[in-house]
Design a protein around this motif. Sequence first.
Motif, PDB file in Angstrom:
ATOM      1  N   ASP A   1      -5.314  11.439  -5.708  1.00 57.28           N
ATOM      2  CA  ASP A   1      -4.747  10.446  -4.780  1.00 57.28           C
ATOM      3  C   ASP A   1      -5.609  10.295  -3.533  1.00 57.28           C
ATOM      4  OD1 ASP A   1      -2.722  10.113  -6.563  1.00 57.28           O
ATOM      5  OD2 ASP A   1      -1.097  10.438  -5.120  1.00 57.28           O
ATOM      6  N   MET A   2      -6.165  11.393  -3.049  1.00 61.08           N
ATOM      7  CA  MET A   2      -7.028  11.318  -1.868  1.00 61.08           C
ATOM      8  C   MET A   2      -8.273  10.481  -2.158  1.00 61.08           C
ATOM      9  SD  MET A   2      -7.077  15.052  -0.069  1.00 61.08           S
ATOM     10  CE  MET A   2      -5.559  15.968   0.134  1.00 61.08           C
ATOM     11  N   GLU A   3      -8.838  10.657  -3.332  1.00 60.16           N
ATOM     12  CA  GLU A   3     -10.034   9.893  -3.689  1.00 60.16           C
ATOM     13  C   GLU A   3      -9.720   8.404  -3.761  1.00 60.16           C
ATOM     14  OE1 GLU A   3     -12.603  13.290  -6.118  1.00 60.16           O
ATOM     15  OE2 GLU A   3     -11.392  11.842  -7.249  1.00 60.16           O
ATOM     16  N   ALA A   4      -8.534   8.062  -4.252  1.00 60.26           N
ATOM     17  CA  ALA A   4      -8.127   6.656  -4.293  1.00 60.26           C
ATOM     18  C   ALA A   4      -7.924   6.115  -2.883  1.00 60.26           C
ATOM     19  CB  ALA A   4      -6.849   6.509  -5.105  1.00 60.26           C
ATOM     20  N   PHE A   5      -7.348   6.942  -2.007  1.00 54.84           N
ATOM     21  CA  PHE A   5      -7.076   6.530  -0.627  1.00 54.84           C
ATOM     22  C   PHE A   5      -8.357   6.404   0.186  1.00 54.84           C
ATOM     23  CE2 PHE A   5      -6.268   8.111   3.777  1.00 54.84           C
ATOM     24  CZ  PHE A   5      -5.615   6.977   4.254  1.00 54.84           C
ATOM     25  N   LEU A   6      -9.275   7.366   0.052  1.00 59.92           N
ATOM     26  CA  LEU A   6     -10.498   7.380   0.846  1.00 59.92           C
ATOM     27  C   LEU A   6     -11.629   6.570   0.226  1.00 59.92           C
ATOM     28  CD1 LEU A   6     -10.486  11.183   1.778  1.00 59.92           C
ATOM     29  CD2 LEU A   6      -9.916   9.273   3.301  1.00 59.92           C
ATOM     30  N   GLY A   7     -11.540   6.312  -1.075  1.00 59.81           N
ATOM     31  CA  GLY A   7     -12.589   5.554  -1.749  1.00 59.81           C
ATOM     32  C   GLY A   7     -13.858   6.345  -1.967  1.00 59.81           C
ATOM     33  N   CYS A   8     -13.740   7.674  -2.094  1.00 53.85           N
ATOM     34  CA  CYS A   8     -14.912   8.513  -2.332  1.00 53.85           C
ATOM     35  C   CYS A   8     -14.477   9.819  -2.988  1.00 53.85           C
ATOM     36  CB  CYS A   8     -15.645   8.807  -1.018  1.00 53.85           C
ATOM     37  SG  CYS A   8     -14.637   9.720   0.165  1.00 53.85           S
ATOM     38  N   ARG A   9     -15.437  10.631  -3.432  1.00 47.50           N
ATOM     39  CA  ARG A   9     -15.128  11.906  -4.053  1.00 47.50           C
ATOM     40  C   ARG A   9     -14.654  12.906  -3.000  1.00 47.50           C
ATOM     41  NH1 ARG A   9     -19.055  14.788  -6.340  1.00 47.50           N
ATOM     42  NH2 ARG A   9     -20.661  13.804  -5.054  1.00 47.50           N
ATOM     43  N   VAL A  10     -13.733  13.767  -3.397  1.00 51.08           N
ATOM     44  CA  VAL A  10     -13.149  14.735  -2.474  1.00 51.08           C
ATOM     45  C   VAL A  10     -13.267  16.141  -3.044  1.00 51.08           C
ATOM     46  CG1 VAL A  10     -10.997  15.548  -1.415  1.00 51.08           C
ATOM     47  CG2 VAL A  10     -11.530  13.100  -1.442  1.00 51.08           C
TER      48      VAL A  10
ATOM     49  N   GLU B   1       0.856  -1.184   0.000  1.00 59.21           N
ATOM     50  CA  GLU B   1       0.000   0.000   0.000  1.00 59.21           C
ATOM     51  C   GLU B   1       0.890   1.231   0.000  1.00 59.21           C
ATOM     52  OE1 GLU B   1      -3.232   0.097  -0.120  1.00 59.21           O
ATOM     53  OE2 GLU B   1      -3.863  -1.928   0.426  1.00 59.21           O
ATOM     54  N   LYS B   2       0.362   2.335  -0.522  1.00 60.22           N
ATOM     55  CA  LYS B   2       1.121   3.577  -0.480  1.00 60.22           C
ATOM     56  C   LYS B   2       0.914   4.236   0.877  1.00 60.22           C
ATOM     57  CE  LYS B   2       2.200   7.858  -2.816  1.00 60.22           C
ATOM     58  NZ  LYS B   2       2.058   8.713  -3.986  1.00 60.22           N
ATOM     59  N   VAL B   3       1.915   4.076   1.730  1.00 62.94           N
ATOM     60  CA  VAL B   3       1.853   4.634   3.070  1.00 62.94           C
ATOM     61  C   VAL B   3       2.763   5.849   3.186  1.00 62.94           C
ATOM     62  CG1 VAL B   3       2.207   4.176   5.525  1.00 62.94           C
ATOM     63  CG2 VAL B   3       1.363   2.359   4.030  1.00 62.94           C
ATOM     64  N   ALA B   4       3.972   5.740   2.621  1.00 64.00           N
ATOM     65  CA  ALA B   4       4.939   6.837   2.681  1.00 64.00           C
ATOM     66  C   ALA B   4       4.971   7.556   1.343  1.00 64.00           C
ATOM     67  CB  ALA B   4       6.332   6.296   3.021  1.00 64.00           C
ATOM     68  N   ILE B   5       5.081   8.890   1.382  1.00 68.64           N
ATOM     69  CA  ILE B   5       5.126   9.653   0.137  1.00 68.64           C
ATOM     70  C   ILE B   5       6.486   9.494  -0.525  1.00 68.64           C
ATOM     71  CG2 ILE B   5       3.442  11.280   1.009  1.00 68.64           C
ATOM     72  CD1 ILE B   5       5.683  13.345   1.267  1.00 68.64           C
TER      73      ILE B   5
ATOM     74  N   GLN C   1      -1.224   6.020  10.624  1.00 72.61           N
ATOM     75  CA  GLN C   1      -1.455   7.415  10.268  1.00 72.61           C
ATOM     76  C   GLN C   1      -2.947   7.692  10.123  1.00 72.61           C
ATOM     77  OE1 GLN C   1       1.547   9.516   9.748  1.00 72.61           O
ATOM     78  NE2 GLN C   1       2.133   7.672  10.851  1.00 72.61           N
ATOM     79  N   THR C   2      -3.405   8.814  10.670  1.00 74.58           N
ATOM     80  CA  THR C   2      -4.808   9.177  10.536  1.00 74.58           C
ATOM     81  C   THR C   2      -5.103   9.639   9.108  1.00 74.58           C
ATOM     82  OG1 THR C   2      -4.465  11.502  11.114  1.00 74.58           O
ATOM     83  CG2 THR C   2      -4.815   9.959  12.940  1.00 74.58           C
ATOM     84  N   GLU C   3      -6.386   9.702   8.772  1.00 75.00           N
ATOM     85  CA  GLU C   3      -6.758  10.167   7.433  1.00 75.00           C
ATOM     86  C   GLU C   3      -6.293  11.601   7.197  1.00 75.00           C
ATOM     87  OE1 GLU C   3     -10.949   9.539   7.104  1.00 75.00           O
ATOM     88  OE2 GLU C   3     -10.724   7.430   6.515  1.00 75.00           O
ATOM     89  N   ARG C   4      -6.333  12.417   8.232  1.00 73.57           N
ATOM     90  CA  ARG C   4      -5.880  13.805   8.093  1.00 73.57           C
ATOM     91  C   ARG C   4      -4.382  13.870   7.804  1.00 73.57           C
ATOM     92  NH1 ARG C   4      -8.627  18.496  11.480  1.00 73.57           N
ATOM     93  NH2 ARG C   4     -10.817  17.967  11.277  1.00 73.57           N
ATOM     94  N   VAL C   5      -3.619  13.091   8.531  1.00 70.96           N
ATOM     95  CA  VAL C   5      -2.169  13.083   8.310  1.00 70.96           C
ATOM     96  C   VAL C   5      -1.853  12.582   6.902  1.00 70.96           C
ATOM     97  CG1 VAL C   5       0.014  12.031   9.018  1.00 70.96           C
ATOM     98  CG2 VAL C   5      -1.582  12.865  10.747  1.00 70.96           C
ATOM     99  N   MET C   6      -2.540  11.521   6.480  1.00 69.57           N
ATOM    100  CA  MET C   6      -2.302  10.993   5.141  1.00 69.57           C
ATOM    101  C   MET C   6      -2.682  12.020   4.079  1.00 69.57           C
ATOM    102  SD  MET C   6      -0.952   7.963   5.262  1.00 69.57           S
ATOM    103  CE  MET C   6      -1.311   7.223   3.671  1.00 69.57           C
ATOM    104  N   ALA C   7      -3.773  12.728   4.285  1.00 71.04           N
ATOM    105  CA  ALA C   7      -4.195  13.758   3.332  1.00 71.04           C
ATOM    106  C   ALA C   7      -3.151  14.867   3.246  1.00 71.04           C
ATOM    107  CB  ALA C   7      -5.549  14.333   3.740  1.00 71.04           C
ATOM    108  N   ALA C   8      -2.624  15.282   4.397  1.00 74.35           N
ATOM    109  CA  ALA C   8      -1.596  16.327   4.412  1.00 74.35           C
ATOM    110  C   ALA C   8      -0.332  15.864   3.692  1.00 74.35           C
ATOM    111  CB  ALA C   8      -1.267  16.717   5.850  1.00 74.35           C
ATOM    112  N   GLU C   9       0.038  14.609   3.889  1.00 73.58           N
ATOM    113  CA  GLU C   9       1.238  14.079   3.242  1.00 73.58           C
ATOM    114  C   GLU C   9       1.053  13.967   1.730  1.00 73.58           C
ATOM    115  OE1 GLU C   9       4.608  12.669   5.001  1.00 73.58           O
ATOM    116  OE2 GLU C   9       3.738  14.650   5.225  1.00 73.58           O
TER     117      GLU C   9
END
Length: 308
Positions: A268-277, A34-38, A192-200
């Motif tokens: 990338d966020m939409e792929a990570f969260l599985g929804c529209r952003v 999985e893509k965990v680290a940028i 990592q929380t969703e917020r942290v992942m989004a920021a990264e």
Amino acid sequence: MEEQKSKQHRSGFVAIVGRPNAGKSTLVNQLVGEKVAIISDRPQTTRNRILSILSTPEAQIVFLDTPGLHKPQDKLGEHMVQAAINAIKEVDVVLFVVDASEKRGKGEQVILDRLKGECKVPVILVLNKIDQLTDKVVLLPLIDKFRKEYPFHSVLTLSALEDQDFTPLLQEIIHCLPAGPSFYPEDMYTDQTERVMAAEIIREKVLQLTRDEVPHAVAVQVQEMKDRPNGLVYVRADIFVERDSQKAILIGAKGKMLKEISQRARTDMEAFLGCRVYLELWVKVRPKWREKEGDLKRLGLAGERPQY
């Protein structure tokens, strides 16, 4: 007895250390699947310890992708180096990742000295980026030189970018782990929380699209993240820089650069969260934030989670 021991479930923590840009984050993503680290070609991309989890029927491996060990130039750099050093002391196994395509420099010696002084667990040497070697005959003398300087548990060569099968490395790691139950649920692959992942994700796009002094002066903080009707997630984030000139670069002519950053990050966020952003970005100037302990703590870059 040995066969019974080999069948026991194993679990433990593995620190991944190495010079900046040795390919540590790419290797972590490949191992976990999985893509965990940028990822970026800029050195010192990873700023905090990133915990990634791989669960298999026989073991659970918890990877700590650490910031690259380097000579710190500011308070941020000091915290990054300390995070890497702390990781060495807290794990069951250490992976020392070396870019085999680059001439060996002082950075490797600094890490070896750290390992000699502070590491009490098995260390696996991983010679990465062998796909970039024009002649692999150089690997044998390189391995020999490293083995003379440190009692590595084992040495492996690979390409984190090109290889498809990392079974040999995973088996070496599992062999070094103590017997024990899993620490985390089997479907969890990062802390990592969703917020942290989004920021990264946003910071990754900045790194990919900008050059010169901008990448190292950038920090991202998600200020708001909430569900909206029709399955949409609203994300509002601030991109902090240190100077007005850097802000101008990030916004670009008629907002073109910021729009590109936003589009790539949203995908990338939409792929990570599985929804529209719906992503809203703001660029703000915070002078010398890398030198201020208060700013580093608020941004989660001083050994603490970001304050939201």
